[in-house]
Each structure stands twice: as C-alpha cells, then as structure tokens.
Design a protein around this motif. Sequence first.
Motif, PDB file in Angstrom:
ATOM      1  N   SER A   3      -8.031  31.328 -70.747  1.00 42.92           N
ATOM      2  CA  SER A   3      -7.977  31.482 -72.204  1.00 42.92           C
ATOM      3  C   SER A   3      -9.129  30.692 -72.812  1.00 42.92           C
ATOM      4  O   SER A   3      -9.613  29.723 -72.247  1.00 42.92           O
ATOM      5  N   TYR A   4      -9.562  31.179 -73.981  1.00 42.64           N
ATOM      6  CA  TYR A   4     -10.723  30.609 -74.651  1.00 42.64           C
ATOM      7  C   TYR A   4     -10.378  30.291 -76.097  1.00 42.64           C
ATOM      8  O   TYR A   4      -9.693  31.062 -76.763  1.00 42.64           O
ATOM      9  N   SER A   5     -10.910  29.188 -76.560  1.00 42.23           N
ATOM     10  CA  SER A   5     -10.747  28.819 -77.968  1.00 42.23           C
ATOM     11  C   SER A   5     -11.605  29.765 -78.807  1.00 42.23           C
ATOM     12  O   SER A   5     -12.493  30.448 -78.277  1.00 42.23           O
ATOM     13  N   ARG A  34      -1.543  33.087 -79.532  1.00 42.19           N
ATOM     14  CA  ARG A  34      -1.604  31.784 -80.205  1.00 42.19           C
ATOM     15  C   ARG A  34      -1.059  30.721 -79.258  1.00 42.19           C
ATOM     16  O   ARG A  34      -0.125  30.983 -78.496  1.00 42.19           O
ATOM     17  N   ASN A  35      -1.643  29.544 -79.317  1.00 48.10           N
ATOM     18  CA  ASN A  35      -1.123  28.453 -78.499  1.00 48.10           C
ATOM     19  C   ASN A  35       0.042  27.786 -79.218  1.00 48.10           C
ATOM     20  O   ASN A  35       0.441  28.220 -80.318  1.00 48.10           O
ATOM     21  N   ARG A  39      -2.940  27.963 -82.926  1.00 42.89           N
ATOM     22  CA  ARG A  39      -4.364  28.340 -82.902  1.00 42.89           C
ATOM     23  C   ARG A  39      -4.560  29.562 -82.018  1.00 42.89           C
ATOM     24  O   ARG A  39      -3.903  29.716 -80.993  1.00 42.89           O
ATOM     25  N   ARG A  40      -5.495  30.415 -82.421  1.00 42.22           N
ATOM     26  CA  ARG A  40      -5.787  31.612 -81.633  1.00 42.22           C
ATOM     27  C   ARG A  40      -6.399  31.235 -80.296  1.00 42.22           C
ATOM     28  O   ARG A  40      -7.224  30.325 -80.220  1.00 42.22           O
ATOM     29  N   VAL A  41      -5.985  31.938 -79.256  1.00 41.35           N
ATOM     30  CA  VAL A  41      -6.591  31.802 -77.936  1.00 41.35           C
ATOM     31  C   VAL A  41      -6.920  33.206 -77.438  1.00 41.35           C
ATOM     32  O   VAL A  41      -6.122  34.133 -77.577  1.00 41.35           O
ATOM     33  N   SER A  43      -8.377  35.927 -74.459  1.00 35.43           N
ATOM     34  CA  SER A  43      -8.326  36.166 -73.016  1.00 35.43           C
ATOM     35  C   SER A  43      -9.597  36.866 -72.544  1.00 35.43           C
ATOM     36  O   SER A  43     -10.435  37.285 -73.345  1.00 35.43           O
TER      37      SER A  43
END
Length: 145
Positions: A3-5, A34-35, A39-41, A43
């Motif tokens: 996963s990426y910020s 979302r984590n 916050r959006r994460v 793929s």
Amino acid sequence: MTSYSPAETAEKSGFSIDTLRYYEKIGLLSDIARNASGRRVFSDDDLAWLNMLRCLRETGMPIAEMLRYSELTRAGEETVQERIELLQTHDRRVEEQIERLRVQQGQIQRKLGFYREVAGGCAALLPQAGAAARNGQAEVSAARP
C-alpha cells in the motif's frame, strides 16, 4: 499487498495529490482504501489504473470519456465490447494526431535543412564557424531527412 500513501502514489503515478483527490471526487478513482486513521491508501492495482488514466489523458482523451471508460470498467464483463469500441475510437484519434505531428515535424525538418544550408553558405560570416573552417575543424552538417 503493498500500500502507498497519497504522497507515494503521487510520486509513483506522476499525478499531483490534488489531481488524485479530484479524480476520486469525480469518480475516475473509486473504492480507495482507508487506513485506521481514515487516510487514503493506494494499492498496486490503483497505480496500474492511474497508469492507464495517465495514458488516456496524455493522448488527449477528454475527462468525460475517461469517466465513461471508468464506469464501463466498474460495470463488469458485460461492458467489454463497449470498452473496446471506446478505446478503438480513441486509438483512431491518436493515430490522426500522430499523423498531424509527423506532417508538422516534416515542416520543422525542412526549415532546419534550409537554415543549415544558409549557415553553411555563410560560414565565413559566422565568427566561430569561420574560425573553425580556417583551422580545418568545420563540422559536417547533418544530412537532410
């Protein structure tokens, strides 16, 4: 699964964070995870989708058509034929754009050839070219296309 910020996704995709937000808002990006803190994460699948969106955008597909393509993709297998038709239409436009660019490039190359001939004929008038020619160091001009 990796996963990426949003910042990492922006760096990897070439889209700004604002563009990622906008694409999510208008529906080009959907179901972004979302984590725990909300916050959006993103793929690897999201990055692959963003790569396709970049391709479509950079080849001139209007946002409205990108949205239609996105909707068709989310709708499932029964829309494959419509996706093919949409992409074929876009592909034809890209081919036309490439042909226009080739014609324009030809015009640029002809003008370059003209200027190279003028510069070659005026070598004695150009301080650096004249000195190089006198010293036997004149460059061979590039061949015309």
